[in-house]
Design a protein around this motif. Structure first.
Motif, PDB file in Angstrom:
ATOM      1  N   ALA A  20     -12.566  -5.379   3.477  1.00 28.50           N
ATOM      2  CA  ALA A  20     -11.992  -4.970   2.193  1.00 28.50           C
ATOM      3  C   ALA A  20     -13.127  -4.749   1.208  1.00 28.50           C
ATOM      4  CB  ALA A  20     -11.028  -6.022   1.666  1.00 28.50           C
ATOM      5  N   ARG A  21     -12.948  -3.754   0.343  1.00 27.45           N
ATOM      6  CA  ARG A  21     -13.958  -3.423  -0.683  1.00 27.45           C
ATOM      7  C   ARG A  21     -13.630  -4.254  -1.917  1.00 27.45           C
ATOM      8  NH1 ARG A  21     -12.840   2.087  -3.075  1.00 27.45           N
ATOM      9  NH2 ARG A  21     -11.607   0.788  -4.423  1.00 27.45           N
ATOM     10  N   LEU A  22     -14.173  -5.442  -1.935  1.00 33.64           N
ATOM     11  CA  LEU A  22     -13.690  -6.413  -2.915  1.00 33.64           C
ATOM     12  C   LEU A  22     -14.414  -6.354  -4.256  1.00 33.64           C
ATOM     13  CD1 LEU A  22     -15.070  -9.935  -1.943  1.00 33.64           C
ATOM     14  CD2 LEU A  22     -16.066  -7.776  -1.188  1.00 33.64           C
ATOM     15  N   LYS A  27       0.838  -1.204   0.000  1.00 27.26           N
ATOM     16  CA  LYS A  27       0.000   0.000   0.000  1.00 27.26           C
ATOM     17  C   LYS A  27       0.884   1.270   0.000  1.00 27.26           C
ATOM     18  CE  LYS A  27      -3.261   2.087   3.055  1.00 27.26           C
ATOM     19  NZ  LYS A  27      -3.991   2.011   4.302  1.00 27.26           N
ATOM     20  N   ASP A  28       1.878   1.267   0.869  1.00 31.54           N
ATOM     21  CA  ASP A  28       2.766   2.439   0.936  1.00 31.54           C
ATOM     22  C   ASP A  28       3.581   2.587  -0.339  1.00 31.54           C
ATOM     23  OD1 ASP A  28       1.833   2.975   3.396  1.00 31.54           O
ATOM     24  OD2 ASP A  28       3.477   2.009   4.474  1.00 31.54           O
ATOM     25  N   ILE A  29       4.028   1.464  -0.881  1.00 35.33           N
ATOM     26  CA  ILE A  29       4.836   1.516  -2.111  1.00 35.33           C
ATOM     27  C   ILE A  29       3.996   2.101  -3.251  1.00 35.33           C
ATOM     28  CG2 ILE A  29       5.977   0.099  -3.870  1.00 35.33           C
ATOM     29  CD1 ILE A  29       6.821  -1.796  -1.607  1.00 35.33           C
ATOM     30  N   LEU A  30       2.748   1.614  -3.353  1.00 40.75           N
ATOM     31  CA  LEU A  30       1.867   2.127  -4.415  1.00 40.75           C
ATOM     32  C   LEU A  30       1.646   3.620  -4.258  1.00 40.75           C
ATOM     33  CD1 LEU A  30      -1.104  -0.317  -4.993  1.00 40.75           C
ATOM     34  CD2 LEU A  30       0.231   0.821  -6.755  1.00 40.75           C
ATOM     35  N   ASN A  31       1.455   4.048  -3.028  1.00 41.54           N
ATOM     36  CA  ASN A  31       1.233   5.474  -2.778  1.00 41.54           C
ATOM     37  C   ASN A  31       2.461   6.301  -3.119  1.00 41.54           C
ATOM     38  OD1 ASN A  31      -1.321   6.279  -2.071  1.00 41.54           O
ATOM     39  ND2 ASN A  31      -1.157   5.442  -0.017  1.00 41.54           N
ATOM     40  N   ARG A  32       3.619   5.815  -2.720  1.00 41.94           N
ATOM     41  CA  ARG A  32       4.842   6.578  -2.970  1.00 41.94           C
ATOM     42  C   ARG A  32       5.139   6.648  -4.458  1.00 41.94           C
ATOM     43  NH1 ARG A  32       7.226   3.667   1.256  1.00 41.94           N
ATOM     44  NH2 ARG A  32       8.478   2.477  -0.229  1.00 41.94           N
ATOM     45  N   ARG A  33       4.922   5.523  -5.141  1.00 42.43           N
ATOM     46  CA  ARG A  33       5.370   5.451  -6.530  1.00 42.43           C
ATOM     47  C   ARG A  33       4.347   5.990  -7.529  1.00 42.43           C
ATOM     48  NH1 ARG A  33       8.076   0.104  -8.336  1.00 42.43           N
ATOM     49  NH2 ARG A  33       9.440  -0.455  -6.653  1.00 42.43           N
ATOM     50  N   ILE A  34       3.066   5.712  -7.282  1.00 42.74           N
ATOM     51  CA  ILE A  34       2.093   5.990  -8.341  1.00 42.74           C
ATOM     52  C   ILE A  34       0.965   6.914  -7.876  1.00 42.74           C
ATOM     53  CG2 ILE A  34       0.603   4.955 -10.104  1.00 42.74           C
ATOM     54  CD1 ILE A  34       3.064   3.401 -10.313  1.00 42.74           C
ATOM     55  N   LYS A  35       0.256   6.507  -6.832  1.00 38.67           N
ATOM     56  CA  LYS A  35      -1.059   7.078  -6.600  1.00 38.67           C
ATOM     57  C   LYS A  35      -1.016   8.397  -5.829  1.00 38.67           C
ATOM     58  CE  LYS A  35      -4.369   5.096  -7.675  1.00 38.67           C
ATOM     59  NZ  LYS A  35      -5.129   4.912  -8.936  1.00 38.67           N
ATOM     60  N   HIS A  36      -0.037   8.564  -4.941  1.00 40.53           N
ATOM     61  CA  HIS A  36       0.131   9.826  -4.217  1.00 40.53           C
ATOM     62  C   HIS A  36      -1.156  10.265  -3.539  1.00 40.53           C
ATOM     63  CE1 HIS A  36       2.956  10.045  -7.797  1.00 40.53           C
ATOM     64  NE2 HIS A  36       3.679   9.681  -6.775  1.00 40.53           N
ATOM     65  N   ARG A  37      -1.811   9.330  -2.867  1.00 42.67           N
ATOM     66  CA  ARG A  37      -3.049   9.713  -2.210  1.00 42.67           C
ATOM     67  C   ARG A  37      -2.920   9.522  -0.709  1.00 42.67           C
ATOM     68  NH1 ARG A  37      -7.129   4.911  -4.334  1.00 42.67           N
ATOM     69  NH2 ARG A  37      -6.790   3.560  -2.565  1.00 42.67           N
ATOM     70  N   GLU A  38      -3.927   9.940   0.046  1.00 42.30           N
ATOM     71  CA  GLU A  38      -3.867   9.907   1.495  1.00 42.30           C
ATOM     72  C   GLU A  38      -3.634   8.480   1.986  1.00 42.30           C
ATOM     73  OE1 GLU A  38      -6.292  11.030  -0.349  1.00 42.30           O
ATOM     74  OE2 GLU A  38      -6.496  13.173   0.009  1.00 42.30           O
ATOM     75  N   ILE A  39      -2.765   8.341   2.997  1.00 44.86           N
ATOM     76  CA  ILE A  39      -2.372   6.977   3.385  1.00 44.86           C
ATOM     77  C   ILE A  39      -3.480   6.232   4.123  1.00 44.86           C
ATOM     78  CG2 ILE A  39       0.110   7.419   3.451  1.00 44.86           C
ATOM     79  CD1 ILE A  39      -0.161   7.511   6.526  1.00 44.86           C
ATOM     80  N   PHE A  40      -4.507   6.951   4.571  1.00 44.57           N
ATOM     81  CA  PHE A  40      -5.571   6.231   5.282  1.00 44.57           C
ATOM     82  C   PHE A  40      -6.543   5.544   4.323  1.00 44.57           C
ATOM     83  CE2 PHE A  40      -7.005  10.654   4.859  1.00 44.57           C
ATOM     84  CZ  PHE A  40      -8.221  10.477   4.219  1.00 44.57           C
ATOM     85  N   ARG A  41      -6.417   5.830   3.034  1.00 45.09           N
ATOM     86  CA  ARG A  41      -7.376   5.241   2.089  1.00 45.09           C
ATOM     87  C   ARG A  41      -6.951   3.830   1.699  1.00 45.09           C
ATOM     88  NH1 ARG A  41      -7.628   9.562  -2.464  1.00 45.09           N
ATOM     89  NH2 ARG A  41      -8.741   7.889  -3.520  1.00 45.09           N
ATOM     90  N   PRO A  42      -7.881   2.896   1.825  1.00 43.94           N
ATOM     91  CA  PRO A  42      -7.508   1.506   1.519  1.00 43.94           C
ATOM     92  C   PRO A  42      -7.435   1.245   0.013  1.00 43.94           C
ATOM     93  CG  PRO A  42      -9.831   1.635   2.115  1.00 43.94           C
ATOM     94  CD  PRO A  42      -9.279   3.023   2.260  1.00 43.94           C
ATOM     95  N   PHE A  43      -6.690   0.234  -0.364  1.00 43.93           N
ATOM     96  CA  PHE A  43      -6.725  -0.290  -1.729  1.00 43.93           C
ATOM     97  C   PHE A  43      -7.578  -1.554  -1.739  1.00 43.93           C
ATOM     98  CE2 PHE A  43      -2.823   2.243  -1.978  1.00 43.93           C
ATOM     99  CZ  PHE A  43      -3.059   2.925  -3.162  1.00 43.93           C
ATOM    100  N   ALA A  44      -8.144  -1.848  -2.897  1.00 41.38           N
ATOM    101  CA  ALA A  44      -9.141  -2.923  -2.952  1.00 41.38           C
ATOM    102  C   ALA A  44      -8.567  -4.191  -3.579  1.00 41.38           C
ATOM    103  CB  ALA A  44     -10.334  -2.450  -3.771  1.00 41.38           C
ATOM    104  N   PRO A  45      -9.110  -5.346  -3.197  1.00 37.41           N
ATOM    105  CA  PRO A  45      -8.680  -6.591  -3.823  1.00 37.41           C
ATOM    106  C   PRO A  45      -9.649  -7.070  -4.906  1.00 37.41           C
ATOM    107  CG  PRO A  45      -9.853  -7.086  -1.798  1.00 37.41           C
ATOM    108  CD  PRO A  45      -9.956  -5.582  -2.007  1.00 37.41           C
ATOM    109  N   SER A  46      -9.123  -7.756  -5.914  1.00 35.63           N
ATOM    110  CA  SER A  46      -9.948  -8.550  -6.828  1.00 35.63           C
ATOM    111  C   SER A  46      -9.701 -10.007  -6.481  1.00 35.63           C
ATOM    112  CB  SER A  46      -9.554  -8.326  -8.286  1.00 35.63           C
ATOM    113  OG  SER A  46      -9.759  -6.997  -8.659  1.00 35.63           O
ATOM    114  N   ILE A  47     -10.750 -10.813  -6.534  1.00 31.44           N
ATOM    115  CA  ILE A  47     -10.633 -12.226  -6.154  1.00 31.44           C
ATOM    116  C   ILE A  47     -11.534 -13.048  -7.067  1.00 31.44           C
ATOM    117  CG2 ILE A  47     -12.453 -11.920  -4.378  1.00 31.44           C
ATOM    118  CD1 ILE A  47     -10.934 -14.010  -2.674  1.00 31.44           C
ATOM    119  N   THR A  48     -11.125 -14.260  -7.364  1.00 31.64           N
ATOM    120  CA  THR A  48     -12.019 -15.104  -8.164  1.00 31.64           C
ATOM    121  C   THR A  48     -13.283 -15.370  -7.352  1.00 31.64           C
ATOM    122  OG1 THR A  48     -10.993 -17.119  -7.324  1.00 31.64           O
ATOM    123  CG2 THR A  48     -10.182 -16.290  -9.444  1.00 31.64           C
TER     124      THR A  48
END
Ligand SMILES: [Fe+2]
Length: 596
Positions: A509-511, A447-468
């Protein structure tokens, strides 16, 4: 029979086209003109829809507009007499919509009289209701729309039976769950249009310490009704102020909370101030109050309609945290939320309202996937890739499908951040596996890596999973399909350490559940990731960096080049950046949050 739905002069402008009862295409104007939440006339979106069916505007039979300026006219006039600014605003809106034929003709460079389509004005919430029920898999269902405000109502509900919906009631201005949520979102220091979902994510960090106070701000006062404590808000005295910045047609919302609210809760947070536990608790109290009112409303709707299925639309339907609790809090057994539940979805809803409510045609369509936007041919993608061939920092491979899936899954398992661009773009605000950035959900640091590298959004916001779809019950406590990322479920306790990156602080998680039929390639990728790692889950975030989700392959390539993405999969091409050429990371992500 061609019906063109057009959501114009309103945030999230969009167009959709329905031919002989079936949706063929739908897209938000922002994806095409690259202005987030674009308003105005969605001429590009309309042209895209027409191109998808090979028709000219002059061949369209019906044009459906999800706005009825004369709806609830008596209520409007009552308020207009008290608020001159509001009255002027209403007049401007009526004039604008009255000239729509001319505006459309002007945008397409044709004479107004050459448009032979019949124009239909569909009331805002009728369009929301149709946008979900008419494309749902249900033969009958309770249907609820709830948002900020549209045609002077903030909620409306109906029962759908076959092709028809029977309207049962509404809640009118000034009472509004959407205005409540937006006002408190502003109070917590988030002022941009569409920031509400940020505060929903923040709520998980707090406790509903102020719930008693919030129950005075919003409450279910009797079955199928709710009321705001109006002294906490300003819109009832000043009018629901919404304007569009002329420069880029971006929507701007005026201040909605009153000084009385600040007296009761303390001073509002300024956008640049750190977030404290008090703000977390305000957000948690707001979410809890909303859920109480929604639960009362859902249950009353279930009692009234005796339905087992529920369809939701309107901005409030994006509250995936509340949606995830419907099964526990009500007797409803199945719930459908259209992927563009907000105002973009109005173009689909207006078109289907004309198809069924006005023309009386039978239902023959289910929206079981979200891929209604632009797609690009293999040769267009190849041409795009050729523009960077020969550059030192990128290795390019063209692979067959099976090798592509194995290679992509290996990159994800190796911790790479990967842009995944395939097929047609998604309808609605969520990336659902065609315009997505994917990463390994097993790595807590991702999550932190994605924020630092790409998304630059607030760290409290979750990222979502995709699952079969098949693995959902193994990882989540609920397995009801969530194909459009509109439900948050609890991750099973024993799996929280297995997929820590998309598991939010409250264990949910917001799946996105992915079925073999809705997106075969993405499903196969998840299955391959599962084969390689034992976990058929990826972290899935939208393919963009503070811009509308990419539409064209060139935009995906541009995002790849200007961010620190490791790999871009563009159709059958894999573009891998050589590690030494990665740009340095930004030192901080988003605003000061007070969170570690
Ligand atoms: Fe709406």
């Amino acid at each position: 029979m061609i019906i063109l739905g057009v959501n114009a002069y309103h945030a999230n402008a969009s167009a959709a086209i329905v031919v002989d009862g079936r949706l063929i295409a739908a897209v938000e104007e922002e994806r095409l003109n690259r202005v987030k939440y674009a308003a105005g006339l969605p001429a590009r979106a309309m042209q895209f829809c027409l191109d998808q069916v090979g028709a000219k505007l002059t061949e369209v039979d019906h044009i459906a507009i999800p706005r009825a300026p004369r709806a609830r006219l008596a209520t409007k006039l009552r308020f207009a007499s008290r608020m001159p600014r509001f009255a002027l605003d209403r007049l401007r809106v009526m004039k604008r919509f009255a000239g729509m034929r001319e505006d459309i003709a002007g945008a397409f460079g044709i004479a107004p009289e050459s448009i032979r389509a019949q124009f239909h004005r569909i009331e805002h919430h009728t369009a929301h209701l149709a946008s979900t029920y008419c494309v749902s898999p249900f033969e009958q269902a309770a249907v609820l729309s709830a948002d900020g405000l549209g045609d002077f109502a903030s909620a409306m509900w109906a029962v759908g039976e076959g092709p028809r919906m029977r309207m049962l009631g509404d809640v009118r201005f000034p009472h509004s769950l959407g205005i409540f949520y937006t006002a408190l979102t502003q109070y917590i220091g988030f002022w941009k249009f569409g920031d509400e979902y940020k505060v929903m994510g923040l709520a998980a960090y707090g406790q509903p310490e102020f719930l008693d106070e919030f129950r005075k701000m919003v409450r279910a006062d009797k079955p199928l009704s709710f009321k705001l404590g109006l002294k906490y808000f300003t819109h009832q005295s000043q009018g629901p102020e919404m304007s569009w910045r002329e420069a880029d047609r971006t929507p701007v919302q005026g201040r909605l909370f009153s000084s009385y609210l600040e007296k009761r809760l303390g001073p509002a947070r300024k956008a640049d101030e750190p977030l404290t536990s008090r703000h977390h608790n305000v957000a948690a109290s707001m979410q809890a109050a909303l859920e109480e009112v929604l639960a009362a409303h859902w249950n009353a709707l279930c009692d009234t309609t005796k339905q087992k299925a529920l369809c939701l639309a309107g901005g409030i339907a994006f509250n995936c945290v509340a949606n995830g609790k419907i099964f526990a809090l009500t007797p409803f057994e199945r719930v459908y939320v259209q992927p563009a539940a907000g105002d973009a979805g109005l173009s689909v809803g207006a078109a289907f309202a004309v198809n069924h409510q006005i023309l009386g045609r039978p239902r023959e369509f289910t929206m079981d996937h979200a891929y209604w936007g632009p797609s690009f041919s293999a040769s267009e993608i190849r041409r795009c890739v050729e523009t960077v061939r020969g550059e030192d920092d990128v290795r390019i491979e063209e692979l067959d499908e099976q090798t592509l899936l194995e290679t992509t899954a290996r990159h994800i398992a190796d911790g790479k951040i990967l842009g995944w661009y395939q097929g047609a773009s998604e309808w609605g605000p969520r990336a659902l596996g065609n315009r997505s950035i994917l990463a390994d959900p097993r790595r807590p640091e991702m999550k932190d890596i994605l924020n630092r590298r790409i998304k630059h959004r607030e760290i409290f916001r979750p990222f979502a999973p995709s699952i079969t779809e098949e693995a959902t019950s193994e990882f989540f406590e609920k397995s009801h399909p969530s194909p459009f990322m509109t439900f948050a479920y609890a991750v099973r306790a024993e799996k929280r350490d297995v997929i820590p990156a998309p598991t939010h602080v409250d264990g949910t998680a917001r799946l996105q559940t992915v079925s073999r039929t809705s997106n075969p390639l993405y499903w196969k990728l998840l299955r391959e990731v599962g084969r390689q790692t034992g976990v058929p889950v990826v972290l899935n975030t939208s393919f963009n960096d503070n811009e509308p989700i990419v539409s064209r392959p060139e935009e995906a390539l541009n995002c790849f080049q200007r961010t620190r993405m490791d790999v871009l999969v563009l159709g059958n091409f894999v573009l891998e950046r050589k590690p030494a050429t990665l740009k340095p990371e930004r030192s901080e992500a988003g605003v000061a949050t007070g969170l570690k």
